[in-house]
Design a protein around this motif. Sequence first.
Motif, short mmCIF file in Angstrom:
data_model
loop_
_atom_site.label_atom_id
_atom_site.label_comp_id
_atom_site.label_asym_id
_atom_site.label_seq_id
_atom_site.Cartn_x
_atom_site.Cartn_y
_atom_site.Cartn_z
N GLY A 87 48.10 38.25 31.70
CA GLY A 87 46.79 38.62 32.21
C GLY A 87 45.85 39.04 31.10
O GLY A 87 44.67 38.66 31.10
N ILE C 18 49.82 41.65 41.06
CA ILE C 18 49.03 42.80 40.62
C ILE C 18 49.07 42.94 39.11
O ILE C 18 48.06 43.23 38.47
N LEU C 21 46.62 40.55 37.63
CA LEU C 21 45.23 40.97 37.88
C LEU C 21 44.85 42.15 37.00
O LEU C 21 43.78 42.15 36.38
N ILE C 24 44.43 40.94 33.51
CA ILE C 24 43.16 40.23 33.29
C ILE C 24 42.03 41.24 33.08
O ILE C 24 41.23 41.13 32.16
#
Lengths: 178, 203, 200
Positions: A87, C18, C21, C24
């Motif tokens: 991420g 999660i 996310l 990110i």
Amino acid sequence: MNVQNSTNNQPKYLNPYFGGVLLGLLVLLTVYITGRGLGASGAVKSAVVTTTETFAPDHARDNAYESKFVSDDHSPMYNWLVFESLGIFFGGLLSGLLFGRVKKFRTEHSPKITSKTRLIVALIGGVLFGIGSQFGRGCTSGAALSGSATFAFGGVLVMLTIFGSAYAFAYFFRKLWI
Amino acid sequence: MNRNYIFLTILMLVLATGTLFVNKTIKLKQVEPQQLLMEIVQPTRYVNTDLVAKMIIQNDPSLELIDVRSANEFGKFSLTNAINIPLDSLINESSLDYFGIPGTKVVFISNDDIEADQAWVLTKRLGFNSIYVMKGGLNRWMETIIQPQKPSDDSPLTAFETYEFRNGARLYFTGAKIDNEETGKVKVVVRRKKKSAAASGGC
Amino acid sequence: MGPLIPNGFIPGDWNFVIAILLGIAFGFILEASGFSSSRNITGVFYGYNFVVLRVFFTAVIVAMVGLLYFDYFGWIDLAKIFILPTYLGPMLVGSVIMGLGFILGGFCPGTSFTAIAIGKIDGLVFTVGLYLGIFIFAESFPLFADFYNSGNMGNVTLTDVTGIAAPWFALAFTFIALAAFWGTMFIEKRVRKNIKEYKF
């Protein structure tokens, strides 16, 4: 307003305090959802364990350190921090695309040194950081940021020592940067 | 830009200072179970009604009477200078301010000594010391101080001395009861609260 | 009610979604604040760019103060959150090594990932270094296994160690951070006058 044009109109970065508030809220959200903070070096550790396990499974199990992270059910890459670090990469890419900073491969260095010097020093820095992060139980994001934010004694200790020692060493390596 | 920064600086300071006031979760340390058990079985926590009466009459400043009965019962009758903290609100934060004041002896009273004993265990468990229970509670108080029995003629001398003291105490409590209780209670409640607030202040 | 996952409000299957996310968001903030550039980061040590100090300490004080309010409103159970264990000796040594790595490499692990994302070779090389470093550590682990596990103080917080309540630390950190923000603003102005070749 939030995206501030820096001096010389060069890169467009967020106002640092705005970025800081966002980051603080993100740490808060992460703790709220997962009960633990952010991290980054753990993903590299998983990668190390995975490669050793792939190429020398017995060795990984024998190794007193790596065996702690080897499991029969799933690969060490099946780990919260690995996904989170993926991420981080995509988030960085997203921001880079948005602000027009994604360009062809390049090396950033002080005009006083060559790219080659910069890369060698970066490699040494990475090696040291890797070793240190294992002793320190986390890096700047895992131990220093998330640790301090949750009032962990170790987190504050790591934060102060990293910055303190970096300041102490800074003078000797000033040619690398300015 | 600078004005925004000044504003944000002040905002952050206010928010950070605010945490000092909102976070009132008291981290109470508890006594070890073994130690608590040892102290429960010891009768030293009991004080008899005579001693309590004596201390009240002598206006002993170290005495702090805590009536753990309901406010209703407390309103009908209680001892001079007693403070009413019903058992169910005993471990509220505001109530805890009354305990652990240096130099005071807390004496719990209830109708008998069962509720007072419960209060004693609760506060003892939170690590407070110099807390006591009035043996027999207000029932015993009635029997001994308010309606003392004359000992039979062949009783030892000490029994007569106790009776004489009780008789005097009876006059003290019943005769001057009303105005003593009224003035005394108001005065003491104020005094205790101020003192305790200072003792527990800060964090 | 929080933390959500340990308290079972979110099923474990969502854990990795999660994670991505949150990652990110983390990467975005790091990159957008300018942490993908090693010269921005090391500026804090030479006084020409205090972006690290600003972002990092703002984040720490916001999270600290926020956590206390979350606790007060009963949104999070502080007893259930993970507290980093403290290993006094190894942590001090590790942090000194990390500090040296920081001033040489110019990145920390998280920021090097974002540097790779925007095409910085030095970020990539730093990450390779990280990998090698951890590999070296793992291979030579038996040599210093005893030291690695020494000085264990358990999962202690500042309050456990000092006995001072957490809000005082939040307040102290806020004071120090805000003073540093105002102080560095002037230092930066003075230092930048003498540096010509660096584009800010």
